[in-house]
Design a protein around this motif. Structure first.
Motif, mmCIF file in Angstrom:
data_model
loop_
_atom_site.group_PDB
_atom_site.id
_atom_site.type_symbol
_atom_site.label_atom_id
_atom_site.label_comp_id
_atom_site.label_asym_id
_atom_site.label_seq_id
_atom_site.Cartn_x
_atom_site.Cartn_y
_atom_site.Cartn_z
ATOM 1 N N TYR A 69 0.831 -1.196 0.000
ATOM 2 C CA TYR A 69 0.000 0.000 0.000
ATOM 3 C C TYR A 69 0.868 1.249 0.000
ATOM 4 O O TYR A 69 2.064 1.207 0.308
ATOM 5 C CB TYR A 69 -0.935 0.015 1.211
ATOM 6 N N GLN A 87 -3.829 4.047 -0.767
ATOM 7 C CA GLN A 87 -4.181 3.174 -1.890
ATOM 8 C C GLN A 87 -3.527 1.820 -1.689
ATOM 9 O O GLN A 87 -2.320 1.714 -1.492
ATOM 10 C CB GLN A 87 -3.727 3.780 -3.219
ATOM 11 N N ILE A 88 -4.376 0.767 -1.725
ATOM 12 C CA ILE A 88 -3.907 -0.610 -1.586
ATOM 13 C C ILE A 88 -3.581 -1.136 -2.979
ATOM 14 O O ILE A 88 -4.210 -0.755 -3.965
ATOM 15 C CB ILE A 88 -4.999 -1.501 -0.933
#
Length: 195
Positions: A69, A87-88
């Protein structure tokens, strides 16, 4: 990662394999602009205050794993704290306000195409929020600990809708508005009519 990271400053290599590039204060703590490289591949570049991530920065975690991430935004006391975007690697996004590493308000985009915009607590959606599924059906209203609870409007994929009051995801009372102009003043009326 290298597209984002451009370390500048003196290089410090530690016995555990970690590295730091940047400014230190008189006590040897990270202070000011700097970049820290953990031996597991994680990286932080940004502001430091008295040895802790503090201010604006970017953090890449679990870099070599499937659930890697990236967080870009504000930090305080080594935690995500303030405005930011997480944001993964799988595509899931959290953008909004974080407090002590917890996402509390903003926009979530899920991998399956659904989304949520609103407030959260440790148990899930909480307060006013809008959930939209991957087909376009949505619920806009109040939530409590992850459940629809309070007044809201549910709009179905076919654009029919219910305005009502929910308790733990169960509709207690409301009005159903059909596509053909039919209006049912309570869910009971709708159920009787449809039998």
């Amino acid at each position: 990662i290298l597209d984002y990271i451009n370390p500048i400053g003196e290089i410090h290599i530690y016995d555990n394999g970690d590295q730091y590039v940047g400014a230190l204060d008189s006590k040897g703590r990270f202070h000011g602009e700097g970049t820290y490289f953990w031996k597991d591949g994680s990286v932080y570049q940004g502001n430091w205050n008295l040895g802790m991530m503090d201010g604006k920065g970017i953090y890449f975690g679990k870099v070599n794993l499937p659930d890697a991430y990236c967080y870009m935004g504000e930090f305080k006391d080594d935690k995500y704290w303030g405005k930011g975007k997480l944001q993964i690697k799988n595509g899931q996004i959290f953008e909004g306000t974080f407090i002590q590493d917890r996402f509390v308000d903003g926009y979530i985009k899920y991998v399956n195409g659904s989304s949520y915009h609103g407030k959260l607590n440790a148990h899930g959606y909480n307060g006013l929020g809008v959930y939209t599924d991957k087909h376009g059906a949505s619920y806009k209203g109040f939530w409590k600990n992850g459940f629809k609870s309070g007044e809201g409007i549910e709009i179905f994929q076919n654009k029919e809708k219910i305005k009502g009051v929910w308790e733990k995801d169960k509709l207690i009372k409301g009005t159903w508005y059909g596509n053909n102009g039919d209006i049912y003043n309570t869910v009971t009326d709708f159920v009787k009519w449809s039998l």
